[in-house]
Design a protein around this motif. Structure first.
Motif: not given
Lengths: 299, 147
Positions: A92-97, A127-129, A180-182, A294-299
C-alpha cells in the motif's frame, strides 16, 4: 488424457449451446460488471439508468496541466524527496507513493523542470520493480526519457503511457486495490501541491477555483476507495479520504441549466454552468487535511 | 458423477477466464496501435479505459471534465464488434449532451463548467452475425486534451 477429453466435451457444449445469443427480449449474458442491453432503444434507456457505473479519477497528467494554466510559478519546495523511495515497506505504501511520484514527475514536466524528471523516473523504476510492474518502468523507458529529456511533449507521452499501462496492468491482474492506492496517491499529491501554492504564494482566484472543482474527484475517490476496501486493508486511508470528501461536499454549488455554444474555432461547449463557492477558511481546512494525509501516507 | 460435474464447471470457468485474460492482453496492443493515433493532435491525459464487450453489452464510465480544456473523446471498438458501436454522454441528471449514433466515434468538445459526465458505450447486436455466437472485442475509451 482424461482431462483433455473432458475439456473437449466442455468446449463442445460451450460452442454448441452454452453461449448462444439470447432471443430478442431476453437479456444477453455479458461479462461480470456489465449489464446487457437489448435491441429495443427504449428498454436500453432503462438499462442505462440502472447500470453499474465505472468511476475514473482525473490523472496527475491533466491536473498538472491545469495547474500550469493558472499561471502559478514552479516551486520545488512542495515536491517529494526522491531519496525517500527506500522508506516504503508495505504494498500500500509503495503504491500510494508510486502515484505521488507520478504526480511530481508530471508537475516537473509541465513546468519544464526536466532536470528533476530523470530522478523521478528512476524512483518509478524502483517502485515499479517492487510492485511487479517491471514491464512498464524498464531501463528502455528510462533510456527513452534520457534521449528525449528536453522534449516536453515526448516526456508527457511517456508519463501518460506509463500511468495507464500501470493502472491497466494492475486491474487486469486482479490488483484493483493496488491500482486504487496509485490513483489516490497521484490525486492527493496533485492536490497537496496546488493547495500549498494557493495558501502560501500570492492569491490566485483561478487556482482556488481549480481546487474547489476537485469536489467531484473527491466524491469519486471516496467511492473508489470504499469499493476497493473489501478486506479492511484500506480502512485508514478510507477514513481520511471520507473526511476530506466531507470538506469538499460542504462547498456550495450554484447550478444553471445546460447550454450549447460554439467557440471561434468551432468547438462546441456543452453542459450545465456550475459555480462552486469556496471560502478562505474552507480552502484552509482542505489544505490542512490534505497536508495531514500526505504526512501520514506519503512522507 | 458429482466429481465430473464439478470438473466440467471448473474447466468451463477456466476456459472462459483464460479467453478473457488473453483478450484483455490483446486489448492493450490494439489500443496502442489502432486507437491512440486517433487522438492526434490532442495529448492523452493518462485516462485510457479498455475492456472486452460482447454484442448487446453496454458500459458506463463516470469522468470529470474541466472547464476551459479542449477535449477529444475517442471510442475505439475492434472491428469484430461491427461498425455500429456508439457512445452517449449524459450529465449526472441524465440529460443527454451527445449521441454519436450514426456519426464518427470521435468528438471534440469543451464543457461550460467543470463537471462529472457519464460516458456510455453501446454495442448493438449485429444483424449479419450468422454464427449464432455473440461476437466480443475490445473497446477503448480514450480522452485527449490540449496541453
Amino acid at each position: 488424457m482424461r482431462i483433455t477429453s473432458i475439456l473437449s466435451i466442455v468446449l463442445s457444449l460451450y460452442l454448441l449451446g452454452g453461449c448462444s445469443p439470447p432471443k430478442q427480449g431476453e437479456e444477453a449474458d455479458g461479462p461480470a460488471g456489465y449489464d446487457s442491453s437489448l435491441l429495443d432503444e427504449e428498454v436500453m434507456e432503462k438499462y442505462e439508468k440502472a447500470r453499474q457505473v465505472f468511476i475514473t479519477i482525473p490523472s496527475p497528467i491533466e491536473t498538472s496541466s491545469l495547474l500550469q494554466k493558472t499561471g502559478v510559478q514552479f516551486n520545488a519546495e512542495y515536491l517529494k524527496n526522491a531519496d525517500d523511495v527506500s522508506k516504503y515497506e508495505t504494498t500500500g505504501e509503495k503504491a500510494v507513493n508510486l502515484g505521488a511520484f507520478i504526480a511530481n514527475l508530471s508537475y516537473c514536466n509541465v513546468f519544464g523542470q526536466q532536470d528533476h524528471s530523470l530522478s523521478y523516473f528512476n524512483v518509478l523504476r524502483i517502485l515499479g520493480d517492487e510492485l511487479d510492474l517491471t514491464s512498464i518502468f524498464t531501463s528502455k523507458v528510462v533510456q527513452r526519457v534520457e534521449d528525449n529529456i528536453n522534449d516536453q511533449d515526448s516526456i508527457l507521452n511517456i508519463i501518460s503511457e506509463a500511468y495507464w499501462t500501470a493502472k491497466s496492468n494492475l486491474e487486469e491482474n486482479e490488483r484493483q486495490q493496488v491500482a486504487a492506492y496509485v490513483l489516490a496517491g497521484g490525486w492527493i499529491e496533485g492536490l497537496y501541491i496546488a493547495s500549498q501554492i494557493a495558501t502560501n504564494d500570492k492569491a490566485n482566484e483561478l487556482l482556488e477555483g481549480r481546487i474547489a472543482e476537485q469536489k467531484y474527484a473527491a466524491r469519486n475517490m471516496n467511492e473508489l476507495i470504499r469499493l476497493q476496501n473489501t478486506d479492511g486493508a484500506m480502512d485508514e486511508l478510507a477514513r481520511e479520504i471520507t473526511e476530506l470528501n466531507e470538506l469538499f461536499q460542504a462547498l456550495e454549488e450554484q447550478r444553471e441549466p445546460v447550454t450549447y455554444s460554439m467557440d471561434k474555432k468551432g468547438i462546441i461547449s456543452v453542459g450545465k454552468n456550475i459555480t462552486i463557492v469556496m471560502t478562505e477558511s474552507q480552502l484552509q481546512g482542505i489544505t490542512n487535511k490534505v497536508k495531514s494525509i500526505r504526512q501520514k501516507f506519503m512522507s | 458423477m458429482k466429481n465430473l460435474a464439478t470438473i466440467l464447471k471448473v474447466s468451463a470457468f477456466l476456459m472462459i477466464m483464460m479467453g478473457s485474460l488473453e483478450l484483455e492482453a490483446q486489448c492493450k496492443y490494439f489500443t496502442q496501435r489502432k486507437c491512440l493515433p486517433q487522438l492526434a493532435p490532442y495529448q492523452n491525459n493518462g485516462q485510457i479505459n479498455t475492456t472486452v464487450l460482447f454484442e448487446g453489452d453496454s458500459a458506463t464510465l463516470r469522468m470529470t471534465f474541466f472547464s476551459e480544456q479542449e477535449y477529444r473523446m475517442v471510442v475505439c471498438p475492434h472491428t469484430s464488434l461491427g461498425d455500429s458501436v456508439y457512445f452517449k454522454i449524459r450529465d449526472l441528471d441524465n440529460e443527454l449532451l451527445y449521441n454519436s449514433k450514426g456519426k464518427t466515434n470521435t468528438w471534440d468538445f469543451k464543457v461550460n463548467s467543470t463537471q462529472d459526465l457519464n460516458v456510455s458505450v453501446i454495442v448493438p447486436r449485429q444483424a449479419n452475425n450468422m454464427t449464432g455466437l455473440p461476437q466480443s472485442g475490445c473497446v477503448s475509451v480514450i480522452l485527449g486534451f490540449k496541453p
